[in-house]
Write a protein that holds these residues in place. Sequence first.
Motif, short mmCIF file in Angstrom:
data_model
loop_
_atom_site.label_atom_id
_atom_site.label_comp_id
_atom_site.label_asym_id
_atom_site.label_seq_id
_atom_site.Cartn_x
_atom_site.Cartn_y
_atom_site.Cartn_z
N ARG A 1 0.83 -1.21 0.00
CA ARG A 1 0.00 0.00 0.00
C ARG A 1 0.86 1.26 0.00
O ARG A 1 0.48 2.28 -0.59
N VAL A 2 2.01 1.20 0.67
CA VAL A 2 2.93 2.34 0.64
C VAL A 2 3.48 2.53 -0.77
O VAL A 2 3.42 3.62 -1.34
N ILE A 3 3.99 1.47 -1.35
CA ILE A 3 4.67 1.54 -2.65
C ILE A 3 3.71 1.98 -3.76
O ILE A 3 4.10 2.73 -4.67
N GLU A 4 2.45 1.54 -3.69
CA GLU A 4 1.48 1.87 -4.73
C GLU A 4 1.04 3.32 -4.71
O GLU A 4 0.56 3.84 -5.71
N ASN A 5 1.19 4.00 -3.58
CA ASN A 5 0.79 5.40 -3.48
C ASN A 5 2.00 6.29 -3.79
O ASN A 5 2.57 6.94 -2.92
N ILE A 6 2.37 6.32 -5.06
CA ILE A 6 3.59 7.00 -5.49
C ILE A 6 3.61 8.47 -5.09
O ILE A 6 4.61 8.99 -4.59
N SER A 7 2.49 9.15 -5.31
CA SER A 7 2.46 10.59 -5.01
C SER A 7 2.69 10.85 -3.53
O SER A 7 3.39 11.79 -3.15
N GLU A 8 2.10 10.00 -2.69
CA GLU A 8 2.28 10.17 -1.24
C GLU A 8 3.71 9.82 -0.83
O GLU A 8 4.29 10.45 0.06
N VAL A 9 4.30 8.80 -1.48
CA VAL A 9 5.68 8.44 -1.19
C VAL A 9 6.62 9.60 -1.50
O VAL A 9 7.54 9.92 -0.75
N LYS A 10 6.36 10.29 -2.64
CA LYS A 10 7.21 11.43 -3.03
C LYS A 10 7.15 12.56 -1.99
O LYS A 10 8.12 13.26 -1.77
N ASN A 11 5.97 12.70 -1.37
CA ASN A 11 5.80 13.78 -0.39
C ASN A 11 6.24 13.38 1.01
O ASN A 11 6.32 14.22 1.91
N SER A 12 6.51 12.08 1.19
CA SER A 12 6.92 11.59 2.51
C SER A 12 8.37 11.98 2.79
O SER A 12 9.24 11.82 1.93
N THR A 13 8.62 12.46 3.99
CA THR A 13 9.99 12.84 4.36
C THR A 13 10.89 11.62 4.55
O THR A 13 12.11 11.75 4.52
N ILE A 14 10.31 10.46 4.75
CA ILE A 14 11.10 9.24 5.02
C ILE A 14 11.10 8.30 3.82
O ILE A 14 12.14 7.89 3.34
N PHE A 15 9.92 7.98 3.29
CA PHE A 15 9.83 6.98 2.23
C PHE A 15 10.38 7.46 0.90
O PHE A 15 10.79 6.66 0.06
N SER A 16 10.40 8.77 0.68
CA SER A 16 10.89 9.30 -0.60
C SER A 16 12.36 8.97 -0.82
O SER A 16 12.81 8.89 -1.96
N ASP A 17 13.12 8.79 0.26
CA ASP A 17 14.55 8.49 0.15
C ASP A 17 14.85 7.00 0.31
O ASP A 17 16.01 6.62 0.38
N MET A 18 13.81 6.19 0.36
CA MET A 18 14.00 4.77 0.64
C MET A 18 13.77 3.93 -0.61
O MET A 18 12.86 4.20 -1.40
N ASN A 19 14.60 2.91 -0.80
CA ASN A 19 14.40 1.95 -1.87
C ASN A 19 13.09 1.20 -1.61
O ASN A 19 12.90 0.64 -0.53
N PRO A 20 12.15 1.19 -2.59
CA PRO A 20 10.87 0.52 -2.36
C PRO A 20 11.01 -0.93 -1.89
O PRO A 20 10.20 -1.40 -1.08
N ALA A 21 12.05 -1.61 -2.34
CA ALA A 21 12.26 -3.01 -1.94
C ALA A 21 12.60 -3.13 -0.46
O ALA A 21 12.46 -4.22 0.13
N ASP A 22 13.03 -2.03 0.16
CA ASP A 22 13.43 -2.06 1.57
C ASP A 22 12.28 -1.69 2.51
O ASP A 22 12.43 -1.76 3.74
N ILE A 23 11.15 -1.28 1.95
CA ILE A 23 10.02 -0.87 2.79
C ILE A 23 9.31 -2.10 3.35
O ILE A 23 8.94 -3.01 2.62
N ASP A 24 9.15 -2.15 4.66
CA ASP A 24 8.42 -3.24 5.31
C ASP A 24 7.63 -2.67 6.49
O ASP A 24 7.69 -1.47 6.79
N ALA A 25 6.87 -3.53 7.16
CA ALA A 25 6.00 -3.08 8.24
C ALA A 25 6.79 -2.44 9.38
O ALA A 25 6.36 -1.44 9.96
N LYS A 26 7.93 -3.01 9.69
CA LYS A 26 8.75 -2.47 10.78
C LYS A 26 9.16 -1.04 10.49
O LYS A 26 9.09 -0.16 11.36
N LYS A 27 9.56 -0.77 9.24
CA LYS A 27 9.98 0.59 8.86
C LYS A 27 8.78 1.54 8.82
O LYS A 27 8.91 2.73 9.10
N ILE A 28 7.61 1.01 8.48
CA ILE A 28 6.41 1.86 8.46
C ILE A 28 6.05 2.30 9.87
O ILE A 28 5.74 3.47 10.12
N PHE A 29 6.08 1.38 10.83
CA PHE A 29 5.81 1.75 12.22
C PHE A 29 6.87 2.72 12.75
O PHE A 29 6.55 3.66 13.48
#
Length: 311
Positions: free
Chosen positions: A192-220
Amino acid sequence: MYILGYDVGGTKISAVIGDGTGRIMKKITRRTMKDYGKSGITDQLISMGDELIKKAGIEKVSKIGIIFAGPVDSKTGTIISSPNIIGLKNYNITDSIRKHFNVDVYLQNDASASTIAEKLYGAAKNFSNFVYITLSTGIGGGIFIDNKLYKGSHGMAGELGHMVILPNGPICGCGRRGCLEAIASGKGMARRVIENISEVKNSTIFSDMNPADIDAKKIFAARRAGDMFAQLIVEETIYYLAVGIVNIINIFDPQAIIIGGGLSLEGEDLFHPLRLAVREEMKSMKRPVRILKALKNGADLGTIAITQYNE
């Protein structure tokens, strides 16, 4: 009485030596030799068992428990299908192990085994009716009714992750749309994080993260750091989980819902808002159902527990 237990997964295999009280004495973990088929997995289990017995300084074990991430026939010791390891479909994994160690060998699905561990050693000791839910990469579970593990007509009860929560939602691995697993598991959260590209671009954390590295632990963790997009994803996930849990409560009327798996390690960051959401979602059907955290080492204890549980 010493018990040898195996947790066979698609990525790794863990082996433990414990006793009937749930005390774990020794543990080793190895990468699953999944490309070598039936003989490769069996040989790996035997070699790990021999190694562990030697490390524990004992001569032999009294029983062996094997838990497997997939459908099994516990009565015959057969793996029905193997979603993560090629070549194990309809394979009796217990025969060769029994012949080598000359003791009884027990086989059980991993979620069912963790459910039994909760009954024997964990939060469900004093409950006769409870539901265990594992929140991890996927979502599974187990059900105890009147002090007995409920397995269903085909031994496949407890597939709690495959109730539909969001009709026309994302496609689940089972082929249906909007399953709880597809939207509220660790994998579902990351998707759900990866699919929301526009929100990821605006995120201060996820915008700099490799999508393959995003997991539940990092989201919390991002939510704790104040990232508003992560806050939205966690709030949505908790809502979906609450809807699923209330469905379970309305169907089974348990004394408790016990939650394990990787997401449970988030502690009160998960449990506090989830309890509030469940209470709200129950509406006029409110009843005193406890929502509790599962054993931290439920899988290890599950390998031991299945040898102690009388079905």
